[in-house]
Write a protein that holds these residues in place. Structure first.
Motif, short mmCIF file in Angstrom:
data_model
loop_
_atom_site.label_atom_id
_atom_site.label_comp_id
_atom_site.label_asym_id
_atom_site.label_seq_id
_atom_site.Cartn_x
_atom_site.Cartn_y
_atom_site.Cartn_z
N UNK A 1 30.73 3.78 28.81
CA UNK A 1 31.78 2.95 28.21
C UNK A 1 33.08 3.14 28.98
N UNK A 2 33.84 2.08 29.11
CA UNK A 2 35.16 2.14 29.75
C UNK A 2 36.13 2.78 28.76
N UNK A 3 36.80 3.83 29.21
CA UNK A 3 37.70 4.58 28.34
C UNK A 3 38.97 4.93 29.09
N UNK A 4 39.94 5.45 28.35
CA UNK A 4 41.13 6.02 28.96
C UNK A 4 41.38 7.39 28.34
N UNK A 5 42.16 8.19 29.03
CA UNK A 5 42.39 9.56 28.60
C UNK A 5 43.72 9.68 27.87
N UNK A 6 43.72 10.49 26.81
CA UNK A 6 44.96 10.81 26.09
C UNK A 6 45.65 11.99 26.75
N UNK A 7 46.32 12.80 25.96
CA UNK A 7 47.01 13.97 26.49
C UNK A 7 46.04 14.95 27.11
N UNK A 8 46.52 15.64 28.13
CA UNK A 8 45.74 16.68 28.82
C UNK A 8 46.58 17.95 28.81
N UNK A 9 45.92 19.07 28.55
CA UNK A 9 46.65 20.34 28.56
C UNK A 9 45.74 21.47 28.98
N UNK A 10 46.35 22.53 29.51
CA UNK A 10 45.63 23.74 29.91
C UNK A 10 46.63 24.87 30.06
N UNK A 11 46.13 26.08 29.97
CA UNK A 11 46.97 27.26 30.13
C UNK A 11 46.61 27.97 31.43
N UNK A 12 47.57 28.11 32.36
CA UNK A 12 47.27 28.89 33.56
C UNK A 12 46.92 30.32 33.14
N UNK A 13 45.84 30.86 33.70
CA UNK A 13 45.38 32.19 33.29
C UNK A 13 45.62 33.21 34.39
N UNK A 14 45.12 32.94 35.58
CA UNK A 14 45.34 33.82 36.73
C UNK A 14 46.10 33.04 37.78
N UNK A 15 47.01 33.72 38.44
CA UNK A 15 47.75 33.10 39.53
C UNK A 15 47.60 33.95 40.79
#
Length: 123
Positions: free
Chosen positions: A88-102
């Motif tokens: 199905x054709x869709x679009x994305x809402x909000x995206x989030x992530x937490x940086x863990x290792x740098x």
């Protein structure tokens, strides 16, 4: 085969708790007697909510975000109604992530709690 593919890219297994939602769009109103009258508009539409990956490398998360940057994408997933894969054709809402290792330069090498949802365009 993975649970979910976006534009043919198979995503890693998501965390438990993915919620595929099915919405029936209805054009309705009440008549002079107060009775609801209406009709179904188009086909059922889907939303894949609470899609979360507990741990992704920076390269994996970047790849997913770059695909979602196209706004409209084709998502292949198991349809809960038919228990068969559907695209199905869709679009994305909000995206989030937490940086863990740098790394030593302060650039993330791994992320945790990578989240987004996908919403049906109705096409």
């Amino acid at each position: 085969m993975s649970y979910l593919a976006i534009n043919g890219y198979e995503l890693p297994p998501p965390k438990r708790g993915v919620k595929p939602t099915i919405a029936t769009i209805v054009d309705s109103a009440r008549n002079a007697n107060g009775t609801v009258v209406g009709q179904r508009v188009g086909r059922d539409q889907y939303k894949i909510d609470t899609l979360e990956f507990p741990w992704l490398s920076a390269a994996e998360w970047s790849r997913i975000l770059s695909i979602l940057n196209q706004f409209f994408v084709y998502v292949t997933f198991p349809d809960p109604v038919t228990n068969r894969k559907v695209t199905i054709r869709m679009y994305c809402g909000d995206r989030s992530a937490e940086p863990y290792w740098v790394d030593e330069n302060g650039n993330p090498t791994f992320y945790r709690n990578c989240k987004f949802n996908l919403i049906d365009t109705g096409e």
